[in-house]
Design a protein around this motif. Structure first.
Motif: not given
Ligand code: SF4
Ligand code: SF4
Length: 550
Positions: A383-386, A399-400, A410-411, A529-532
């Motif tokens: 789920t990409e998180m806890y 990221a983002g 998230k950086e 961050l979206y671009e990252k």
């Protein structure tokens, strides 16, 4: 708007007169047909009266060793949905997608033979089953009291004009009786089941049903599918997390058994050692199975039940054959008096080939088990998180994305667990997204289980914590996500199943509040961050493409 809504709350308050006689109101005693264990223990605990249960009750039901009967969730019938799906037989194309995506196993395709057709209750509408040469009739059956009203089934329906639509619960209560007939009287049609396509996979019994997961949960459809494929010979160890919370919230037990009493064995462990816990299952089973084979060989050498012993030694480790040859061996040894026959009877549950699964987080243990080279399967519900502790950032967060502990987005990039596992070279690795490609998901799970070494299937799971603007149901469709999710299947040779992404990556991000809300708070940083995140995704795809070319 938030302030206005709070003001409305105050302004709309009005007094409700409670009749005096309600002071002595009592529940009408109702005839309960549930098994004694449900009445004596589960119902008591669900009424929050578990403290009143004496130890003798625990002993009476054999609970003192920490085990708990399977399949208790089927007696809850929570009736939590305001609206539930209603099926329109005339529009249905019989694709079974609604059943595949249902997080709660509350909608199922049913096949009836002529005797079941003749005995069906009034209002149990059926149509000729497609592709069955007139052998069966077909129906989609909903359990109104187990449905959570998430709408995933409606959103995924492939019929041109949707063949299911949400209707008020009160208008669908009659379906409860139809559900009972469909699951209790109508037999599962083994000849219609196959693990080769999604439609046929859905005629199999789910050994995971009516869990307490959130409405629209993106994890549970994967678990349900795995149990439909291997449930009658599955051993599951479950790390702490959402999957353990809805997988075993005592007294509710959604892992269930079939009419022969077979179903998954499930246990929970802490997340830092869960994969090792599954490894322990495997080593224990290996040791017993080695002894079983030795005993069968001794019997064969003595020419006792020779044909059955030979068949078992030849096919006992073959997933498709092991059940039949194990049953035949037990039948052939009936009445046989010897130390070997006794040992085989006492350990009968270990005769068949097992399917050991760890639902895992906690990389240390996972890495240890993947490196072992043993035949173990790991299902990662990503789920990409806890999620279960409120949506904290993890190494799997991209990221983002905003999550707890990464409130400013998230950086750094998401860990690529698939590439890490692939570096061993002997681990079967697959990344799947059921919403984007259910057939690839089915194929990957099937191949992972059949691979005679360690396998890991990383499943992309939409979660309520993502803040899906298009609704959780639509997120399961994954139409947008299909363009940007990277689906890789690490086999030897590596194959990349997903087509080149065509979607607008940033538009996809803005469909989820976890990304979009960063734009409101920190617009400039958000764009950066979206671009990252887009660069990270492209780099990831390129690394897969390089692997695919090798
Ligand atoms: S609305 Fe949700 S829970 Fe109810 S049957 Fe459809 S998918 Fe299942
Ligand atoms: S998804 Fe729609 S068309 Fe497909 S089986 Fe379900 S109701 Fe029928």
């Amino acid at each position: 708007m938030n302030y206005a809504s709070i003001d409305h709350g105050i302004n709309e308050l009005h007094q409700v007169e409670i009749p005096e006689r309600w002071l002595d109101a009592r529940d009408e005693p109702q005839a309960d047909t549930a098994p004694a264990f449900i009445q004596d223990v589960v119902a008591v605990m669900n009424r929050q009266e578990g403290d009143s249960l004496p130890v003798s009750t625990m002993v009476k039901y054999g609970l003192e060793d920490g085990t708990w009967p399977a399949g208790t969730s089927q007696y809850e019938k929570r009736g939590a949905a305001v609206e539930v799906p209603a099926w329109d037989a005339s529009k249905c194309i019989q694709c079974n997608k609604c059943s595949l995506v249902c997080p709660h196993a509350a909608i199922r395709p049913v096949l009836l033979d002529s005797a079941e057709e003749a005995a069906k209750p009034t209002g149990f509408e059926t149509v000729p089953a497609r592709g069955m040469n007139g052998k069966y009739t077909y129906r989609i059956q909903v359990s109104p009291y187990d449905c959570t009203g998430c709408g995933s089934c409606v959103n995924v329906c492939l019929a041109k004009e949707t063949a299911i639509a949400m209707r008020p619960l009160e208008s669908q209560v009659k379906e409860a009786e139809n559900w009972t007939y469909a699951v209790e009287t109508v037999a599962i049609k083994q000849d219609a089941i196959s693990d080769k396509n999604v439609k046929a996979s859905q005629f199999a019994k789910p050994y995971f049903e009516f869990s307490g997961a959130c409405a629209g949960c993106g994890e549970t459809p994967y678990i349900k599918l795995v149990t439909q494929l291997f449930g009658d010979r599955m051993y599951i160890t479950n790390a702490s997390g959402c999957s353990s919370a809805y997988g075993g919230s005592t007294p509710s037990s959604p892992y269930c058994t079939d009419k022969r009493g077979r179903g998954p064995a499930w246990a929970m462990s802490l997340f830092e050692d869960n994969a090792e816990y599954a490894y322990g299952y495997l080593l224990g089973q290996d040791a017993i199975q080695r002894q079983l084979r030795e005993k069968v060989q001794i019997l064969l050498d003595r020419n006792e039940a020779a044909a059955a012993c030979r068949d078992y030694l030849e096919k006992g480790t073959d997933a498709k054959e092991s059940r039949a040859v194990s049953d035949a061996l037990l039948a052939a040894l009936e009445g046989s008096v010897s130390e070997e026959a006794d040992f085989i009877r006492q350990n009968r549950e270990y005769l068949t080939k097992k399917s050991v699964w760890a639902y895992d987080i906690g990389y240390g243990g996972l890495d240890h088990v993947l490196a072992s080279g043993k035949d173990i399967n790991v299902l990662v519900l990503d789920t990409e998180m806890y999620s279960n502790t409120g949506g904290q950032s993890s190494k799997s967060t991209a990221a983002g994305a905003i999550a707890k502990f990464s409130a400013g987005g998230k950086e750094v990039k998401k860990k690529d667990l698939g590439l890490m596992a692939m570096s061993y070279g002997y681990v079967y690795v697959a990344q799947v997204a059921m919403g984007a490609d259910p057939n690839q998901t089915l194929r990957a799970i099937r191949e992972a289980e059949a691979y005679p070494g360690p396998s890991i299937v990383i499943c992309y799971c939409p979660c309520i914590e993502h803040g899906m603007k298009a609704s959780m149901g639509l997120s399961q469709l994954g139409e947008e996500g299909g363009g940007v999710r990277l689906l890789a299947e690490g086999k030897n040779p590596f194959t990349l199943d997903s087509k080149a992404p065509t979607g607008d990556f940033q538009k996809f991000l803005l469909g989820e509040n976890r990304y979009a809300s960063l734009q409101l708070a920190f617009p400039e940083k958000a764009q950066e961050l979206y671009e990252k995140a887009e660069r990270d995704a492209k780099e990831r795809l390129e690394s897969y493409l390089r692997l695919a070319e090798k």
